[in-house]
Design an enzyme around this catalytic site. Structure first.
Site, PDB file in Angstrom:
ATOM      1  N   ARG A 112       0.823  -1.231   0.000  1.00 47.22           N
ATOM      2  CA  ARG A 112       0.000   0.000   0.000  1.00 47.22           C
ATOM      3  C   ARG A 112       0.845   1.264   0.000  1.00 47.22           C
ATOM      4  O   ARG A 112       0.395   2.335   0.384  1.00 47.22           O
ATOM      5  CB  ARG A 112      -0.977   0.022   1.181  1.00 47.22           C
ATOM      6  N   LYS A 134       1.608  11.281 -11.078  1.00 42.24           N
ATOM      7  CA  LYS A 134       0.622  10.480 -11.814  1.00 42.24           C
ATOM      8  C   LYS A 134       1.314   9.181 -12.202  1.00 42.24           C
ATOM      9  O   LYS A 134       2.294   9.197 -12.949  1.00 42.24           O
ATOM     10  CB  LYS A 134       0.165  11.199 -13.082  1.00 42.24           C
ATOM     11  N   GLU A 176       6.086  19.024 -24.989  1.00 39.87           N
ATOM     12  CA  GLU A 176       5.542  19.316 -23.648  1.00 39.87           C
ATOM     13  C   GLU A 176       6.072  20.664 -23.129  1.00 39.87           C
ATOM     14  O   GLU A 176       5.383  21.377 -22.417  1.00 39.87           O
ATOM     15  CB  GLU A 176       5.912  18.208 -22.653  1.00 39.87           C
ATOM     16  N   LYS A 216       5.238  23.242 -13.636  1.00 39.45           N
ATOM     17  CA  LYS A 216       4.441  22.052 -13.285  1.00 39.45           C
ATOM     18  C   LYS A 216       4.375  21.879 -11.772  1.00 39.45           C
ATOM     19  O   LYS A 216       3.323  21.531 -11.233  1.00 39.45           O
ATOM     20  CB  LYS A 216       5.003  20.799 -13.972  1.00 39.45           C
ATOM     21  N   GLU A 226      -5.947  16.747  -9.405  1.00 41.52           N
ATOM     22  CA  GLU A 226      -6.600  17.201 -10.639  1.00 41.52           C
ATOM     23  C   GLU A 226      -8.089  17.464 -10.455  1.00 41.52           C
ATOM     24  O   GLU A 226      -8.928  16.978 -11.215  1.00 41.52           O
ATOM     25  CB  GLU A 226      -6.378  16.163 -11.754  1.00 41.52           C
ATOM     26  N   ARG A 230      -5.187  21.491 -12.321  1.00 39.28           N
ATOM     27  CA  ARG A 230      -4.169  20.636 -12.955  1.00 39.28           C
ATOM     28  C   ARG A 230      -4.557  20.242 -14.384  1.00 39.28           C
ATOM     29  O   ARG A 230      -3.705  19.899 -15.184  1.00 39.28           O
ATOM     30  CB  ARG A 230      -3.913  19.392 -12.090  1.00 39.28           C
ATOM     31  N   ASN A 234      -3.182  19.452 -19.409  1.00 40.87           N
ATOM     32  CA  ASN A 234      -3.690  18.569 -20.460  1.00 40.87           C
ATOM     33  C   ASN A 234      -3.917  19.299 -21.776  1.00 40.87           C
ATOM     34  O   ASN A 234      -4.456  18.722 -22.723  1.00 40.87           O
ATOM     35  CB  ASN A 234      -5.024  17.998 -19.969  1.00 40.87           C
ATOM     36  N   HIS A 237      -3.743  17.522 -25.077  1.00 43.18           N
ATOM     37  CA  HIS A 237      -3.646  16.080 -24.820  1.00 43.18           C
ATOM     38  C   HIS A 237      -4.925  15.313 -25.148  1.00 43.18           C
ATOM     39  O   HIS A 237      -4.882  14.091 -25.269  1.00 43.18           O
ATOM     40  CB  HIS A 237      -3.264  15.822 -23.356  1.00 43.18           C
ATOM     41  N   HIS A 241      -3.972  12.123 -26.960  1.00 38.51           N
ATOM     42  CA  HIS A 241      -4.128  10.740 -26.461  1.00 38.51           C
ATOM     43  C   HIS A 241      -4.924   9.892 -27.447  1.00 38.51           C
ATOM     44  O   HIS A 241      -4.629   8.704 -27.647  1.00 38.51           O
ATOM     45  CB  HIS A 241      -4.850  10.737 -25.106  1.00 38.51           C
ATOM     46  N   HIS A 253       4.666  10.059 -27.699  1.00 36.60           N
ATOM     47  CA  HIS A 253       3.620  10.825 -27.005  1.00 36.60           C
ATOM     48  C   HIS A 253       3.680  12.298 -27.431  1.00 36.60           C
ATOM     49  O   HIS A 253       2.662  12.901 -27.785  1.00 36.60           O
ATOM     50  CB  HIS A 253       3.827  10.682 -25.493  1.00 36.60           C
TER      51      HIS A 253
HETATM   52  N1  GLY Z   1       0.870  15.131 -17.652  1.00 38.41           N
HETATM   53  C1  GLY Z   1      -0.130  15.938 -17.080  1.00 38.41           C
HETATM   54  C2  GLY Z   1      -0.140  15.912 -15.600  1.00 38.41           C
HETATM   55  O1  GLY Z   1       0.800  15.454 -14.980  1.00 38.41           O
HETATM   56  O2  GLY Z   1      -1.096  16.341 -15.014  1.00 38.41           O
END
Ligand code: GLY
Length: 349
Positions: A112, A134, A176, A216, A226, A230, A234, A237, A241, A253
């Protein structure tokens, strides 16, 4: 050396301009046992075999998105069990974004939650994937649909890794960085506009990474899980995606995101009147670094289908991040298929 702090469910530093072997020694001095996760080519290129001891194992992963599978996650957990990793031990990712995503998810799930560290070797991982916690996997249902928000204990960026990066991979990471410029870090655009090609950008890498990581870090510290803020990360994206899925992950990517950024600029023009000069800057910057900016017209129905399952979607409503102006992102909440078609018509080949 630049250092920024991320404040999430734990606090940690993102250090840019360190020497990775020194940092690794520091990490290994803190933990009794550790497993280093890395793809084979990284193991060979950076002689990672020499790090193995009775305390430190090396777990070799496949390349690219192929490492983010349930099978690889299970294989990694077996290794954690075999090495008797306890809650005071750690896993360390040395590799690109796929390696940091998988390693972070193993750390989140083993017992955990154990400590994990990111030592990113690609520009894309340095400016994005390794920062922000993430973690996750791909499944047949799509990219990153399984995972956890689980912060690393530290992110250590040694820019000498970039010397071994191909121009194609460097440019993919730059997508990015360019995104970060458009959504809020003006200095990035100022630096990039003054360059002519990748050769002129490479010497700026440390500054660009520090700016991107700093931006970031601020966003993630403001909204780790998010809730809303956050989502601005995106930008580009949602379509990006969908293109990655359509291409079965054969495009980088950042290449898919480059097309997605031009689309997001055009959608912003259709939906909130982003001015033509700002949209044109998306195309001119991305194509300057030989990133793609178009996609076939015939793909639109399939892309819309995939975008309906995007993590930002709410019920039947597709949501996008747009720009009101450069540096001012906005949430495009009630976008119609007609608006999408109009914007896509401007990027389709
Ligand atoms: N790659 C977008 C984020 O980390 O929120």
């Amino acid at each position: 050396m630049h250092s920024v702090e991320v404040v999430a469910e734990r606090r940690y530093a993102v250090e840019v301009g360190i020497l990775w072997r020194e940092k690794l020694e520091e990490i290994l001095a803190i933990h009794q046992r550790a497993i280093i996760f890395a793809p084979q080519f990284v193991v060979e290129r950076f002689s990672l075999e020499g790090l193995v001891s009775d305390r430190v194992l090396l777990h070799i992963l496949p390349e690219g998105e192929n490492q983010k599978t349930i099978h690889e996650w299970e294989r990694a957990l077996d290794r954690c069990a075999a090495h008797n990793l306890t809650r005071s031990d750690a896993v360390i990712a040395i590799g690109g974004g796929a390696t940091t995503d998988l390693t972070g998810f193993v750390a989140a799930s083993w017992l955990r939650g154990i400590a994990w560290y990111a030592i990113p070797t690609t520009l894309a991982a340095m400016v994005d994937a390794a920062i922000g916690g993430k973690t996750g996997l791909n499944t047949v249902h799509g990219k990153n649909l399984v995972g956890a928000f689980y912060s690393p204990a530290g992110v250590y960026i040694d820019i000498s890794f970039l010397d071994s990066l191909s121009d194609r991979d460097f440019a993919a990471g730059l997508a990015e960085v360019i995104k970060t410029g458009f959504i809020g870090e003006a200095k990035i655009l100022e630096l990039l506009v003054a360059t002519r090609d990748l050769n002129e950008v490479r010497p700026l890498a440390e500054e660009l990474i520090a700016l991107s990581a700093g931006f970031k870090a601020r966003v993630v510290s403001g909204d780790f899980r998010e809730g809303r803020l956050r989502e601005i990360l995106n930008y580009g994206h949602t379509l990006g995606h969908a293109i990655e899925k359509a291409e079965k992950f054969q495009l980088r990517h950042g290449e898919a995101v480059a097309i997605g950024l031009v689309f997001a600029g055009e959608l912003s023009s259709v939906a909130v009147g982003l001015d033509a000069e700002a949209v044109a800057l998306h195309r001119s910057l991305l194509s300057r670094f030989e990133l793609p900016t178009q996609y076939p017209a015939s793909a639109l129905p399939m892309l819309i289908e995939t975008m309906r399952g995007d993590k930002k979607a709410r019920g039947d409503q597709m949501r996008f991040i747009g720009l009101e102006s450069i540096g001012t992102p906005t949430w495009l909440e009630a976008i119609t298929v007609d608006q999408i078609s109009q914007a896509y018509g401007r990027i389709s080949s």
